[in-house]
Scaffold this motif. Structure first.
Motif, PDB file in Angstrom:
ATOM      1  N   GLU A 104      -5.624  61.095 -96.706  1.00 46.97           N
ATOM      2  CA  GLU A 104      -5.552  60.798 -95.013  1.00 46.97           C
ATOM      3  C   GLU A 104      -5.810  59.483 -94.496  1.00 46.97           C
ATOM      4  O   GLU A 104      -5.699  59.273 -93.316  1.00 46.97           O
ATOM      5  CB  GLU A 104      -7.069  61.576 -94.693  1.00 46.97           C
ATOM      6  N   THR A 105      -5.643  58.501 -95.452  1.00 43.23           N
ATOM      7  CA  THR A 105      -5.553  57.106 -95.004  1.00 43.23           C
ATOM      8  C   THR A 105      -4.511  56.357 -95.856  1.00 43.23           C
ATOM      9  O   THR A 105      -3.866  56.954 -96.674  1.00 43.23           O
ATOM     10  CB  THR A 105      -7.003  56.355 -95.690  1.00 43.23           C
ATOM     11  N   LYS A 117      -3.950  57.325 -91.456  1.00 46.01           N
ATOM     12  CA  LYS A 117      -2.802  57.280 -91.356  1.00 46.01           C
ATOM     13  C   LYS A 117      -2.123  57.102 -89.967  1.00 46.01           C
ATOM     14  O   LYS A 117      -1.152  56.451 -89.471  1.00 46.01           O
ATOM     15  CB  LYS A 117      -2.108  58.310 -91.837  1.00 46.01           C
ATOM     16  N   ALA A 118      -2.835  57.789 -88.825  1.00 47.97           N
ATOM     17  CA  ALA A 118      -2.567  57.604 -87.371  1.00 47.97           C
ATOM     18  C   ALA A 118      -2.931  56.117 -86.751  1.00 47.97           C
ATOM     19  O   ALA A 118      -2.543  56.264 -85.639  1.00 47.97           O
ATOM     20  CB  ALA A 118      -2.860  58.716 -86.650  1.00 47.97           C
ATOM     21  N   LEU A 129      -0.267  48.307 -86.315  1.00 49.99           N
ATOM     22  CA  LEU A 129       0.172  48.913 -87.475  1.00 49.99           C
ATOM     23  C   LEU A 129       1.371  50.055 -86.815  1.00 49.99           C
ATOM     24  O   LEU A 129       1.051  50.486 -85.824  1.00 49.99           O
ATOM     25  CB  LEU A 129      -0.883  49.891 -88.427  1.00 49.99           C
ATOM     26  N   THR A 130       2.264  50.448 -87.655  1.00 51.46           N
ATOM     27  CA  THR A 130       2.940  51.868 -87.215  1.00 51.46           C
ATOM     28  C   THR A 130       2.333  53.151 -87.626  1.00 51.46           C
ATOM     29  O   THR A 130       2.014  53.087 -88.861  1.00 51.46           O
ATOM     30  CB  THR A 130       4.426  51.497 -87.736  1.00 51.46           C
ATOM     31  N   PRO A 131       1.992  53.822 -86.694  1.00 55.20           N
ATOM     32  CA  PRO A 131       1.586  55.097 -87.232  1.00 55.20           C
ATOM     33  C   PRO A 131       2.199  55.776 -88.481  1.00 55.20           C
ATOM     34  O   PRO A 131       3.666  55.951 -88.252  1.00 55.20           O
ATOM     35  CB  PRO A 131       1.116  56.000 -86.028  1.00 55.20           C
ATOM     36  N   VAL A 132       1.699  56.659 -89.163  1.00 52.07           N
ATOM     37  CA  VAL A 132       2.503  57.352 -90.186  1.00 52.07           C
ATOM     38  C   VAL A 132       2.376  58.833 -89.777  1.00 52.07           C
ATOM     39  O   VAL A 132       1.091  59.150 -89.409  1.00 52.07           O
ATOM     40  CB  VAL A 132       1.815  56.953 -91.550  1.00 52.07           C
ATOM     41  N   GLY A 138       3.057  58.423 -96.981  1.00 47.71           N
ATOM     42  CA  GLY A 138       1.866  57.780 -97.243  1.00 47.71           C
ATOM     43  C   GLY A 138       1.990  56.209 -97.825  1.00 47.71           C
ATOM     44  O   GLY A 138       0.945  55.798 -98.153  1.00 47.71           O
ATOM     45  N   SER A 139       3.115  55.902 -97.891  1.00 50.23           N
ATOM     46  CA  SER A 139       3.312  54.510 -98.416  1.00 50.23           C
ATOM     47  C   SER A 139       3.131  53.410 -97.486  1.00 50.23           C
ATOM     48  O   SER A 139       2.661  53.718 -96.161  1.00 50.23           O
ATOM     49  CB  SER A 139       4.824  54.312 -98.715  1.00 50.23           C
ATOM     50  N   ARG A 140       2.928  52.245 -97.688  1.00 53.69           N
ATOM     51  CA  ARG A 140       2.400  51.223 -96.653  1.00 53.69           C
ATOM     52  C   ARG A 140       3.521  51.018 -95.654  1.00 53.69           C
ATOM     53  O   ARG A 140       4.692  51.106 -95.901  1.00 53.69           O
ATOM     54  CB  ARG A 140       2.223  49.747 -97.488  1.00 53.69           C
TER      55      ARG A 140
END
Length: 144
Positions: A104-105, A117-118, A129-132, A138-140
């Motif tokens: 989740e992170t 992630k969001a 950061l760009t939300p995933v 789930g990568s950086r």
């Protein structure tokens, strides 16, 4: 009639029947062990020849607690065996072969702090950061 036959031949019904038969046989073994081996050993220590004969008298009332002690010891043995030889190995096996839960992170690429992630900013270093998305790998992700 076909539905009943299909019900009886389902795997879980047969497995349940086998479990009941094995459980009854195992109960007989444990009860014999408690009655013939463990109870006399414990009774020798307690000074009574048999737990089944232990009684407590209050006035005219007689409370026979020896058979209860036999049943309690039997239950504890069964519970111990079931836990250590069935439940625990099953839990370890399931943990080993269970699919990994999705994270989740993710890590902030600047400070490597775990962030949701969001997230659009890191709570530690305030980097943008760009939300995933949930379907993402789930990568950086890099800074914007």
């Amino acid at each position: 009639m076909g539905g009943f036959k299909k019900f009886l031949l389902r795997g879980n019904v047969i497995e349940l029947a086998v479990a009941v038969v094995i459980g009854a046989a195992f109960t007989a073994i444990v009860n014999s062990f408690v009655k013939d081996v463990l109870t006399p050993a414990l009774s020798a220590i307690a000074g009574a020849p048999n737990f089944g004969n232990l009684k407590w008298q209050i006035g005219d009332a007689v409370i026979g607690y020896g058979n209860f002690l036999n049943a309690l010891v039997s239950f504890l043995i069964v519970a111990t065996v079931v836990y250590f030889f069935i439940v625990r190995p099953y839990e370890l096996l399931m943990a080993r072969f269970a699919p990994a839960e999705p994270k989740e992170t993710r890590e902030c690429p600047q400070c490597l702090t775990e962030v949701p992630k969001a997230a659009t900013r890191c709570s530690a270093c305030t980097s943008e950061l760009t939300p995933v998305s949930e379907q993402g790998s789930g990568s950086r992700t890099g800074q914007v």
